[in-house]
Design a protein around this motif. Structure first.
Motif, PDB file in Angstrom:
ATOM      1  N   THR A 154       0.818  -1.214   0.000  1.00 27.88           N
ATOM      2  CA  THR A 154       0.000   0.000   0.000  1.00 27.88           C
ATOM      3  C   THR A 154       0.851   1.263   0.000  1.00 27.88           C
ATOM      4  O   THR A 154       0.320   2.354  -0.208  1.00 27.88           O
ATOM      5  N   SER A 155       2.159   1.126   0.232  1.00 26.40           N
ATOM      6  CA  SER A 155       3.024   2.306   0.311  1.00 26.40           C
ATOM      7  C   SER A 155       4.459   1.932  -0.014  1.00 26.40           C
ATOM      8  O   SER A 155       4.912   0.822   0.277  1.00 26.40           O
ATOM      9  N   TYR A 156       5.177   2.895  -0.588  1.00 26.71           N
ATOM     10  CA  TYR A 156       6.545   2.651  -1.072  1.00 26.71           C
ATOM     11  C   TYR A 156       7.367   3.927  -0.945  1.00 26.71           C
ATOM     12  O   TYR A 156       6.930   5.004  -1.349  1.00 26.71           O
ATOM     13  N   VAL A 157       8.569   3.795  -0.369  1.00 30.53           N
ATOM     14  CA  VAL A 157       9.516   4.902  -0.272  1.00 30.53           C
ATOM     15  C   VAL A 157      10.815   4.499  -0.968  1.00 30.53           C
ATOM     16  O   VAL A 157      11.370   3.434  -0.686  1.00 30.53           O
ATOM     17  N   ALA A 158      11.308   5.356  -1.848  1.00 28.70           N
ATOM     18  CA  ALA A 158      12.575   5.135  -2.541  1.00 28.70           C
ATOM     19  C   ALA A 158      13.646   6.022  -1.927  1.00 28.70           C
ATOM     20  O   ALA A 158      13.433   7.218  -1.736  1.00 28.70           O
ATOM     21  N   VAL A 159      14.802   5.431  -1.623  1.00 26.88           N
ATOM     22  CA  VAL A 159      15.901   6.124  -0.953  1.00 26.88           C
ATOM     23  C   VAL A 159      17.156   5.974  -1.813  1.00 26.88           C
ATOM     24  O   VAL A 159      17.464   4.866  -2.271  1.00 26.88           O
ATOM     25  N   GLY A 160      17.893   7.080  -2.029  1.00 28.54           N
ATOM     26  CA  GLY A 160      19.118   6.925  -2.801  1.00 28.54           C
ATOM     27  C   GLY A 160      19.617   8.199  -3.445  1.00 28.54           C
ATOM     28  O   GLY A 160      19.368   9.305  -2.983  1.00 28.54           O
ATOM     29  N   ASP A 161      20.329   8.009  -4.570  1.00 31.82           N
ATOM     30  CA  ASP A 161      20.984   9.099  -5.287  1.00 31.82           C
ATOM     31  C   ASP A 161      20.382   9.233  -6.684  1.00 31.82           C
ATOM     32  O   ASP A 161      19.196   8.963  -6.874  1.00 31.82           O
ATOM     33  N   SER A 162      21.182   9.634  -7.676  1.00 33.10           N
ATOM     34  CA  SER A 162      20.657   9.877  -9.017  1.00 33.10           C
ATOM     35  C   SER A 162      20.065   8.623  -9.652  1.00 33.10           C
ATOM     36  O   SER A 162      19.125   8.707 -10.454  1.00 33.10           O
ATOM     37  N   PHE A 163      20.609   7.471  -9.326  1.00 31.46           N
ATOM     38  CA  PHE A 163      20.088   6.201  -9.837  1.00 31.46           C
ATOM     39  C   PHE A 163      18.606   6.079  -9.493  1.00 31.46           C
ATOM     40  O   PHE A 163      17.774   5.720 -10.332  1.00 31.46           O
ATOM     41  N   THR A 164      18.248   6.395  -8.252  1.00 30.29           N
ATOM     42  CA  THR A 164      16.868   6.268  -7.796  1.00 30.29           C
ATOM     43  C   THR A 164      16.039   7.489  -8.144  1.00 30.29           C
ATOM     44  O   THR A 164      14.829   7.380  -8.349  1.00 30.29           O
ATOM     45  N   GLU A 165      16.670   8.655  -8.220  1.00 35.18           N
ATOM     46  CA  GLU A 165      15.932   9.846  -8.655  1.00 35.18           C
ATOM     47  C   GLU A 165      15.403   9.654 -10.073  1.00 35.18           C
ATOM     48  O   GLU A 165      14.351  10.189 -10.434  1.00 35.18           O
ATOM     49  N   GLY A 166      16.145   8.894 -10.879  1.00 35.73           N
ATOM     50  CA  GLY A 166      15.676   8.608 -12.241  1.00 35.73           C
ATOM     51  C   GLY A 166      16.371   9.404 -13.321  1.00 35.73           C
ATOM     52  O   GLY A 166      15.846   9.531 -14.428  1.00 35.73           O
ATOM     53  N   MET A 167      17.560   9.893 -13.025  1.00 32.51           N
ATOM     54  CA  MET A 167      18.291  10.729 -13.984  1.00 32.51           C
ATOM     55  C   MET A 167      18.327  10.111 -15.381  1.00 32.51           C
ATOM     56  O   MET A 167      18.611   8.925 -15.560  1.00 32.51           O
ATOM     57  N   CYS A 168      18.002  10.950 -16.366  1.00 30.91           N
ATOM     58  CA  CYS A 168      18.142  10.652 -17.790  1.00 30.91           C
ATOM     59  C   CYS A 168      17.075   9.720 -18.346  1.00 30.91           C
ATOM     60  O   CYS A 168      17.181   9.260 -19.484  1.00 30.91           O
ATOM     61  N   ASP A 169      16.032   9.443 -17.558  1.00 27.67           N
ATOM     62  CA  ASP A 169      14.853   8.773 -18.112  1.00 27.67           C
ATOM     63  C   ASP A 169      14.014   9.834 -18.824  1.00 27.67           C
ATOM     64  O   ASP A 169      14.383  10.999 -18.916  1.00 27.67           O
ATOM     65  N   ASP A 170      12.837   9.447 -19.309  1.00 27.06           N
ATOM     66  CA  ASP A 170      11.931  10.396 -19.937  1.00 27.06           C
ATOM     67  C   ASP A 170      11.556  11.498 -18.949  1.00 27.06           C
ATOM     68  O   ASP A 170      11.444  11.254 -17.743  1.00 27.06           O
ATOM     69  N   LEU A 171      11.321  12.695 -19.467  1.00 25.07           N
ATOM     70  CA  LEU A 171      10.907  13.812 -18.627  1.00 25.07           C
ATOM     71  C   LEU A 171       9.396  13.787 -18.422  1.00 25.07           C
ATOM     72  O   LEU A 171       8.623  13.549 -19.357  1.00 25.07           O
ATOM     73  N   LEU A 172       8.965  14.057 -17.190  1.00 21.42           N
ATOM     74  CA  LEU A 172       7.557  14.166 -16.871  1.00 21.42           C
ATOM     75  C   LEU A 172       7.074  15.589 -17.135  1.00 21.42           C
ATOM     76  O   LEU A 172       7.872  16.490 -17.418  1.00 21.42           O
ATOM     77  N   ASP A 173       5.772  15.807 -17.008  1.00 17.15           N
ATOM     78  CA  ASP A 173       5.212  17.130 -17.274  1.00 17.15           C
ATOM     79  C   ASP A 173       5.769  18.202 -16.339  1.00 17.15           C
ATOM     80  O   ASP A 173       5.826  19.378 -16.692  1.00 17.15           O
ATOM     81  N   ASP A 174       6.165  17.787 -15.119  1.00 22.14           N
ATOM     82  CA  ASP A 174       6.683  18.771 -14.165  1.00 22.14           C
ATOM     83  C   ASP A 174       8.179  19.024 -14.327  1.00 22.14           C
ATOM     84  O   ASP A 174       8.786  19.730 -13.526  1.00 22.14           O
ATOM     85  N   GLY A 175       8.771  18.437 -15.366  1.00 22.25           N
ATOM     86  CA  GLY A 175      10.182  18.660 -15.637  1.00 22.25           C
ATOM     87  C   GLY A 175      11.119  17.699 -14.940  1.00 22.25           C
ATOM     88  O   GLY A 175      12.329  17.745 -15.156  1.00 22.25           O
ATOM     89  N   GLN A 176      10.582  16.804 -14.095  1.00 18.89           N
ATOM     90  CA  GLN A 176      11.420  15.810 -13.429  1.00 18.89           C
ATOM     91  C   GLN A 176      11.560  14.561 -14.302  1.00 18.89           C
ATOM     92  O   GLN A 176      10.727  14.281 -15.156  1.00 18.89           O
ATOM     93  N   TYR A 177      12.639  13.830 -14.045  1.00 18.52           N
ATOM     94  CA  TYR A 177      12.806  12.561 -14.731  1.00 18.52           C
ATOM     95  C   TYR A 177      11.850  11.520 -14.151  1.00 18.52           C
ATOM     96  O   TYR A 177      11.528  11.548 -12.957  1.00 18.52           O
ATOM     97  N   ARG A 178      11.435  10.601 -15.004  1.00 20.94           N
ATOM     98  CA  ARG A 178      10.534   9.543 -14.540  1.00 20.94           C
ATOM     99  C   ARG A 178      11.289   8.561 -13.660  1.00 20.94           C
ATOM    100  O   ARG A 178      11.119   8.541 -12.462  1.00 20.94           O
ATOM    101  N   GLY A 179      12.127   7.709 -14.223  1.00 22.95           N
ATOM    102  CA  GLY A 179      12.967   6.806 -13.448  1.00 22.95           C
ATOM    103  C   GLY A 179      12.309   5.483 -13.119  1.00 22.95           C
ATOM    104  O   GLY A 179      11.086   5.343 -13.108  1.00 22.95           O
ATOM    105  N   TRP A 180      13.159   4.508 -12.816  1.00 29.85           N
ATOM    106  CA  TRP A 180      12.651   3.157 -12.550  1.00 29.85           C
ATOM    107  C   TRP A 180      11.763   3.117 -11.306  1.00 29.85           C
ATOM    108  O   TRP A 180      10.809   2.337 -11.258  1.00 29.85           O
ATOM    109  N   ALA A 181      12.039   3.936 -10.298  1.00 27.38           N
ATOM    110  CA  ALA A 181      11.226   3.912  -9.077  1.00 27.38           C
ATOM    111  C   ALA A 181       9.802   4.366  -9.368  1.00 27.38           C
ATOM    112  O   ALA A 181       8.830   3.789  -8.855  1.00 27.38           O
ATOM    113  N   ASP A 182       9.652   5.405 -10.192  1.00 24.04           N
ATOM    114  CA  ASP A 182       8.315   5.834 -10.602  1.00 24.04           C
ATOM    115  C   ASP A 182       7.615   4.718 -11.382  1.00 24.04           C
ATOM    116  O   ASP A 182       6.401   4.509 -11.243  1.00 24.04           O
TER     117      ASP A 182
END
Length: 259
Positions: free
Chosen positions: A9-37
Motif C-alpha cells: 500500500t506504500s513505497y519509499v525510494a531512498v538513494g541518489d541519481s540512480f533512484t531519482e531517475g536521472m536521464c529517463d523520460d521527462l515528466l510534465d513537471d520537468g522531473q525525470y521519470r525513473g525506474w522507481a516511478d
C-alpha cells in the motif's frame, strides 16, 4: 532472499541519481521519470490508495543518504523501501569501503526494523563498457558480496544488476555513460518487480538485438563530446567540493497517493 508476492500500500525510494531517475523520460513537471516511478505505477495499479515517496537526490554520498534520508524514510512506515547508495563513494579515489558498508548496512537494518520489505541493488559492471574503469572493479565486487550477504536476511531482496549482460550495452545508458537511458530504467523496474514476486513481463536481463557497430570517426566524436560535456564538469565539481545535488530537494518528499 526474494520475497513472496504480496501487495503493497506504500513505497519509499531512498538513494541518489540512480533512484531519482536521472536521464529517463521527462515528466510534465520537468522531473525525470525513473525506474522507481515505474515500479510505483505498477504497484499503484494493484492497490487503490497506494502512496509513494521518493527521497532520492542526485550526487548524494552514502553518508548523506544515511544522515538525510534514513530517518524520514523510517518515519513514513512504508511497507516497501528500495535502498541504493554507495556508488558515488566508490567512484571517488580513496573511498573508505568499511564506512560505506557500515552505513549502507545500518540503513538496511533500520529500514527493515520498521517492518518494511527492503530491496537492495548490486552495481552493474562498468569494465565491460567503460575504458579505464578496471580500477573500480575490486570495490564493486566487494560491495556486491556485501549486498548479497545482507540479502540473505528475511524481508530483504536484492536486484543483481552486475550479472545482467544487457547492461554491457551502451544503449541502456545515457550519453553521460553514468546514468541509465529510458530502456535501462525500464529494465531495472522489471528487475525490482521480479524481486517482489511479480511474474516477469519480459526477460529484463537479455541483451538487446545486435546493432551496427559505430565507425571510428563516430566513436572519436562521441568520446570528445563526452569528455567536454560530462567528464570535464564532473571532475570540476570534485575538485571544488560541489555536487550536482547541492540545494536540490528530494524528488517526492512526502508519502502521498500516487496515480
Amino acid at each position: 532472499m526474494p520475497t513472496t508476492h504480496r501487495s503493497y500500500t506504500s513505497y519509499v525510494a531512498v538513494g541518489d541519481s540512480f533512484t531519482e531517475g536521472m536521464c529517463d523520460d521527462l515528466l510534465d513537471d520537468g522531473q525525470y521519470r525513473g525506474w522507481a516511478d515505474r515500479v510505483a505505477t505498477e504497484l499503484a495499479a494493484e492497490t487503490p490508495g497506494f502512496r509513494y515517496a521518493n527521497l532520492a537526490v542526485r550526487g548524494k554520498l552514502i553518508g548523506q543518504i544515511h544522515d538525510e534520508q534514513l530517518a524520514p524514510a523510517a518515519a513514513m512506515g512504508a511497507e516497501l523501501v528500495t535502498l541504493a547508495g554507495g556508488l558515488n563513494d566508490v567512484l571517488r579515489p580513496g573511498c573508505d569501503l568499511d564506512r560505506v558498508e557500515r552505513l549502507l548496512g545500518h540503513c538496511a537494518t533500520e529500514l527493515r526494523a520498521t517492518g518494511a520489505t527492503v530491496v537492495l541493488f548490486t552495481s552493474t559492471d562498468p569494465t565491460r563498457r567503460l575504458a579505464g574503469s578496471a580500477r573500480l572493479l575490486p570495490a564493486i565486487l566487494r560491495m556486491k558480496a556485501f549486498v548479497q550477504e545482507i540479502g540473505q536476511q528475511d524481508g530483504i531482496a536484492v536486484v543483481d544488476l552486475f550479472s545482467a549482460p544487457c547492461f554491457d550495452d551502451r544503449r541502456l545508458w545515457d550519453e553521460d555513460r553514468l546514468h541509465l537511458s529510458p530502456e535501462g530504467h525500464r529494465r531495472v523496474a522489471a528487475g525490482v518487480l521480479e524481486a517482489l514476486g511479480r511474474p516477469a513481463a519480459f526477460d529484463w536481463r537479455a541483451p538487446l538485438p545486435a546493432a551496427a557497430p559505430a565507425g571510428r570517426t563516430e566513436k572519436l566524436r562521441s568520446d570528445a563530446r563526452w569528455l567536454r560535456t560530462h567528464l570535464g564538469p564532473w571532475i570540476g565539481r570534485r575538485l571544488t567540493g560541489r555536487s550536482s545535488g547541492d540545494g536540490r530537494p528530494p524528488k517526492r518528499a512526502e508519502l502521498l497517493p500516487y496515480a
